[in-house]
Enzyme design. Structure first.
Site, PDB file in Angstrom:
ATOM      1  N   ALA A 231      35.759  31.537  37.973  1.00 51.52           N
ATOM      2  CA  ALA A 231      36.474  31.269  39.222  1.00 51.52           C
ATOM      3  C   ALA A 231      36.500  32.518  40.111  1.00 51.52           C
ATOM      4  O   ALA A 231      36.506  33.634  39.595  1.00 51.52           O
ATOM      5  CB  ALA A 231      37.905  30.817  38.908  1.00 51.52           C
TER       6      ALA A 231
ATOM      7  N   CYS B 223      33.389  44.575  39.787  1.00 49.37           N
ATOM      8  CA  CYS B 223      33.536  45.124  41.141  1.00 49.37           C
ATOM      9  C   CYS B 223      34.422  46.365  41.076  1.00 49.37           C
ATOM     10  O   CYS B 223      35.399  46.487  41.806  1.00 49.37           O
ATOM     11  CB  CYS B 223      34.085  44.093  42.112  1.00 49.37           C
ATOM     12  SG  CYS B 223      35.657  43.351  41.628  1.00 49.37           S
TER      13      CYS B 223
END
Length: 460
Positions: free
Chosen positions: A273, A387
């Site tokens: 998700a 990230c």
């Protein structure tokens, strides 16, 4: 990656919003900004979560689009420039901030941001800040302090700012020390400087990037993404409702592409998700199983795929322990991380995360990697990405995995593979991007998320 989510409404503010005159002078926008900053800085709540609730039924629900945009701009500026603004405010707060003063600090911070970085006329910024203080039962006794301090910010703030190293003072010590150790002072300064400019908006389009770039007044990047400057609500842009594109930073689009040819392959997207990478895998022709531990986030993924006209098998499970019967040809593990590579678009991260969070996340990432390897067919490909700018969540994770499991090796990224930009492909064969890279013709159009990705293969 960013996608829209529907969130439940929070409790309304304890006092009603003022009437028409307040809208005319912009008080509701400032009140919303103060509430948002209070939630982030004093209650340690993620900005995206608070903003979503406020807009979807809370205190920003009935604000005009212009006031919503102004509130977001005030909050973004206050967070990006917090170090500088604190230095200015502290120069005029001889005794520091009083305790138990309610929203006094967010009022001063946002007022100083408007005066020094947003070109708001001094009389308007001061008047609205004083009115905000008077509206808060805990801050109202300090309304004269608000007026006095912000008057001095208006008169002398520029002089103080001129003596500060903006990238350095706007970076909390815990992050600065990490980046100096990992990347050196010059690169740390470049990273920090990139965070002072709001990130542009990157879209991954299903087809016809040139056409969508023209329609949205953007530009096509070498990766095929379409970049545009932020303007209004994403949901209102052409093509959103029709499912023609989704929001995804150019750096976030790279890991899925590192898996190569996927047509007809069975692929697991772990921690999937909100679904941007799942969509990429589906468009590449893969048979995708999308796994996420959160039922709420999995529902969001399903909603996003439905809007895009795509479908994947979805499974709610802990990706660190999940054991299906069948193994996979390829796996994408974009692991939960500190997200320090996304501070350009999430300026609250430096004030919500800590060294302790990174250590805990590193432990989770190791467990996820070990289980992902066990789900891979011999000869299969695993791309691990985060990230994050922190080596513990990237390079160190891969090195530790290979030390634990001799069957795993790096499948090196070719220097020309990430769209010809050799700067992103490291000598070790991994992908490492920084937010100051991908420079275009102006700071507003430039930059990318800081990302790590490694392509791994399992032998035997």
């Amino acid at each position: 990656m960013t996608m829209t989510a529907s969130k439940s409404a929070p409790k309304a503010p304890s006092r009603p919003l003022s009437r028409t005159r307040d809208h005319q002078v912009g008080l509701p926008a400032r009140r919303a900004a103060t509430n948002l900053l209070d939630a982030v800085l004093q209650k340690k709540q993620p900005l995206d979560d608070v903003l979503g609730r406020a807009q979807d039924g809370g205190y920003m629900f009935d604000l005009p689009a212009r006031d919503r945009a102004l509130a977001r701009a005030i909050v973004g500026t206050s967070l990006r420039r917090r170090g500088q603004l604190d230095a200015v405010l502290n120069s005029f707060l001889e005794r520091g901030l009083p305790a138990k003063a309610g929203t006094l600090y967010p009022i001063l911070l946002s007022g100083a941001a408007q005066l020094r970085f947003m070109n708001v006329p001094a009389h308007a910024a001061l008047d609205l800040a004083v009115r905000l203080a008077q509206w808060d039962p805990k801050a109202k006794r300090y309304d004269k302090l608000v007026n006095a301090v912000l008057r001095r910010v208006a008169d002398k703030g520029t002089e103080i700012l001129s003596k500060l190293n903006a990238p350095r003072v706007n970076t909390p010590d815990w992050l600065w020390d990490r980046w100096i150790l990992a990347w050196g002072e010059e690169r740390a300064l470049e990273i920090a400087a990139s965070h002072l400019v709001e990130a542009p908006l990157d879209l991954t389009v299903k087809s016809d990037p040139e056409g969508w770039a023209e329609r949205l007044e953007g530009r096509v990047l070498p990766s095929g993404s379409v970049r545009l400057l932020p303007k209004g609500r994403i949901e209102e842009l052409p093509g959103f409702a029709e499912g023609e594109w989704w929001v995804q930073d150019v750096a976030a689009s790279l890991p899925a592409k590192m898996l190569g040819e996927l047509a007809g392959k069975r692929v697991a997207d772990l921690c999937a998700a909100p679904g941007g990478k799942t969509a990429q895998l589906l468009l590449a022709g893969a048979d995708v199983v999308a796994v996420d531990s959160s039922s709420t986030r999995l529902k969001l993924l399903e909603q996003n795929l439905k809007r895009l006209g795509l479908a994947a098998e979805t499974i709610q499970a802990d990706a660190a322990t999940w054991q299906p019967e069948e193994r996979f040809d390829a796996i994408l593990l974009d692991a939960p991380c500190s997200s320090t590579g996304t501070i350009r678009r999430h300026p609250d991260i430096p004030y919500l995360k800590s060294d302790k969070d990174i250590a805990e996340l590193a432990g989770l990432q190791a467990r996820l990697l070990d289980n992902a390897v066990s789900l891979l067919k011999p000869g299969g490909t695993l791309v691990y990405s985060t990230c994050s700018l922190e080596p513990e969540e990237g390079e160190a994770q891969v090195a530790a995995l290979m030390a634990r499991n001799p069957a795993i090796r790096i499948d090196p990224l070719r220097p020309d593979e990430p769209f010809g930009d050799t700067e992103w492909a490291q000598a070790s064969g991994i992908l490492r991007t920084f937010p100051f890279q991908f420079r275009l013709d102006s700071p507003e159009w430039s930059g990318m998320d800081g990302f790590f990705a490694a392509r791994l293969t399992r032998e035997g």
